[in-house]
Design an enzyme around this catalytic site. Structure first.
Site, PDB file in Angstrom:
ATOM      1  N   GLU A 185      59.520   4.211 -34.087  1.00 55.86           N
ATOM      2  CA  GLU A 185      60.861   4.782 -34.198  1.00 55.86           C
ATOM      3  C   GLU A 185      60.897   5.848 -35.302  1.00 55.86           C
ATOM      4  OE1 GLU A 185      65.367   3.112 -33.985  1.00 55.86           O
ATOM      5  OE2 GLU A 185      64.112   2.244 -35.562  1.00 55.86           O
ATOM      6  N   LYS A 204      77.764  -5.565 -47.161  1.00 55.93           N
ATOM      7  CA  LYS A 204      76.903  -4.725 -48.003  1.00 55.93           C
ATOM      8  C   LYS A 204      76.549  -3.481 -47.183  1.00 55.93           C
ATOM      9  CE  LYS A 204      73.488  -3.048 -50.542  1.00 55.93           C
ATOM     10  NZ  LYS A 204      73.073  -1.882 -49.704  1.00 55.93           N
ATOM     11  N   CYS A 221      69.986   4.071 -33.154  1.00 57.33           N
ATOM     12  CA  CYS A 221      69.006   3.084 -32.692  1.00 57.33           C
ATOM     13  C   CYS A 221      68.755   3.213 -31.204  1.00 57.33           C
ATOM     14  CB  CYS A 221      69.493   1.678 -33.032  1.00 57.33           C
ATOM     15  SG  CYS A 221      71.177   1.339 -32.475  1.00 57.33           S
ATOM     16  N   GLU A 275      70.640  -6.411 -34.850  1.00 58.14           N
ATOM     17  CA  GLU A 275      70.598  -5.249 -33.946  1.00 58.14           C
ATOM     18  C   GLU A 275      69.632  -4.272 -34.589  1.00 58.14           C
ATOM     19  OE1 GLU A 275      70.633  -1.878 -32.704  1.00 58.14           O
ATOM     20  OE2 GLU A 275      72.694  -1.611 -33.430  1.00 58.14           O
TER      21      GLU A 275
END
Length: 483
Positions: A376, A170, A278, A244
């Site tokens: 973040e 997906k 990331c 992750e």
């Protein structure tokens, strides 16, 4: 979509337009799937794993398919790179280099799949022979993000296929095209129907995939809060997970570092890929006695960064990938200013290009308690934080709920290793930043995730270990005695 070896429309008939972030207009249309599409894809993957031709292939046969797929991707790297540039606005030269490198993942794991050797175990009973097998975990649901859809899928796919798993993918609704294009290459390489399936659509079908009882493992890359929800949902079926997740990675410059080289590394760490990675080095920790010099060099170099068409060779910074992310980044700029940080450069939508272009932005006067230093952002926003000595640098660097990556800039070899060993991060670079390899495990500490991708460790994430006990004597034993 791609289900059971065929390109098929979504059962609902609905579609999603994929916008080109640079041009600000649709360039592709993909199906907006529903749960029934997910069910069909999972059924195809289950059948392929349980009883299809794939289930009977040896590791050597799978390796031949992986090598062929690597060759096809190398051949079509330019086309695949263009797809991702149109989907998420990343630089063509970066995407081309990435796709030209990705075949190495398939070559590497092609050579590893036939080396998943079990072991013989010395038995405490003379009439038993004991050995282990590493068997594929089953059907994998891979949920991938919009920032590097091809790279972050192949981190999972190469190892999983080598282990003998099948996949339902997906991709993000913002960036589905390169994954669908990859499906065509798997078909060309000769992978049997059902081994690789792609369902496209909104996030709700991702949730259905995660909770599906016929999924044996979820492999996810994305935001930490989403990862937590996925882990909780997968736990309902005790589905294995690898996650992750996000980062707030420290890039630490000591006073004996080569400042020009370190500043170049800081630029690569935060403004590469428009900060939408990331592993972005979004916290720059600088020793106080060189702080002003580093900031001066940093601002001077940042002023020269060329924003523009991602397809142009001269462009160094592309647009933010989509409207929701643009709004989030602009909100964090306002938050940083409200908290008292000083905007040393940038801090606004680019006045010439408009659209989703945000100027590369540097904040000074930052302390590690600010939201700009703890949360973040996922955009071209750098927080520069001073430190006094090595002990304080390590304390600041580790004062975060994340632990994905970090870097140390120093010419002192003792300090380099000493600090690297004390940083709580899954990857630490010394005098470098933003480097990955198919051979090196990648993943996070703390809230940056669970499990590892790449390297020898990754293939074990897609296997289960089975112990086999063989009775050698043939004697009738007491049925009510253990062993």
């Amino acid at each position: 979509m791609y289900i059971n070896g065929e390109m098929v429309p979504g059962l609902s008939g609905r579609t999603i337009k994929s916008d080109d972030p640079f041009k600000g207009e649709p360039w592709a249309v993909v199906p907006d799937g529903n749960n029934a599409d997910v069910d069909a894809a999972v059924a195809a993957a289950r059948q392929a794993f349980d009883s299809g031709p794939w289930s009977r292939m040896t590791a050597m046969e799978r390796a031949r398919l992986l090598r062929k797929l690597g060759d096809i991707i190398a051949r079509d790297a330019e086309e695949l790179a263009r797809c991702e540039c149109r989907d998420n606005g990343k630089l063509y030269r970066e995407m081309l280099g990435q796709w030209q490198y990705l075949p190495e993942w398939f070559y590497y794991y092609a050579g590893m799949g036939d080396k998943l050797q079990g072991s013989t175990i010395p038995s405490d009973r003379p009439n038993f022979f004991i050995y282990t097998r590493h068997e594929p975990i089953g059907v994998v649901g891979a949920v991938t993000p919009w920032n590097s859809p091809g790279l972050l899928l192949i981190f999972k796919l190469a190892a999983g296929l080598a282990a003998g798993c099948t996949f339902v993918v997906k991709p993000s609704e913002f960036t589905s095209v390169s994954t669908l294009e990859l499906a065509k290459r798997l078909e060309e390489a000769g992978f049997p129907p059902g081994v690789f399936n792609v369902v496209t659509g909104q996030g709700s079908i991702g949730a259905h995939l995660v909770e599906h009882p016929d999924i044996d493992k979820i492999a996810f890359t994305g935001a930490t809060e989403t990862g937590k929800r996925i882990a909780a949902s997968a736990a309902k079926n005790l589905t294995r997970v690898s996650l992750e997740l996000g980062g707030k990675s420290p890039n630490v410059i000591f006073d004996d570092a080569d400042i020009e080289v370190a500043v170049n590394g800081a630029i690569a760490g935060i403004f590469g890929a428009t900060g939408q990675t990331c592993m972005a080095g979004s916290r720059l920790l600088v020793q106080k006695n060189i702080y002003d010099r580093v900031v001066e060099h940093l601002v001077k170099r940042t002023q020269t960064i060329k924003l523009g068409d991602p397809m142009a060779e001269s462009t160094e910074l592309g647009p933010v990938a989509n409207e929701p992310q643009f709004a989030k980044v602009m909100e964090y700029i306002d938050i940083a200013k409200a908290e008292g940080a000083t905007c040393a450069y940038g801090g606004q939508r680019d006045p010439e290009l408009g659209g989703n272009f945000i100027q590369p932005t540097i904040f000074t006067g930052v302390h590690n308690g600010m939201r700009i230093a703890q949360e973040e952002v996922f955009g071209p926003i750098l927080a520069v934080i001073p430190f006094e000595n090595e002990e304080e640098a390590i304390a600041i660097a580790n004062d975060t709920r994340f632990g994905l990556a970090a870097a140390v800039w120093t010419q002192n070899v003792h300090r380099a290793h000493r600090v690297a060993h004390q940083l709580n991060a899954g990857t630490v670079w010394i005098n470098a930043y933003r480097v990955v390899s198919y051979a090196a495990p990648f993943g996070g500490f703390k809230e940056s995730g669970l499990g590892r991708e790449n390297g020898v460790e990754a293939i074990k994430e897609f296997t289960e270990t089975k112990s086999v006990f063989v009775e050698l004597s043939g004697e009738v034993r007491d049925p009510f005695r253990l062993g």
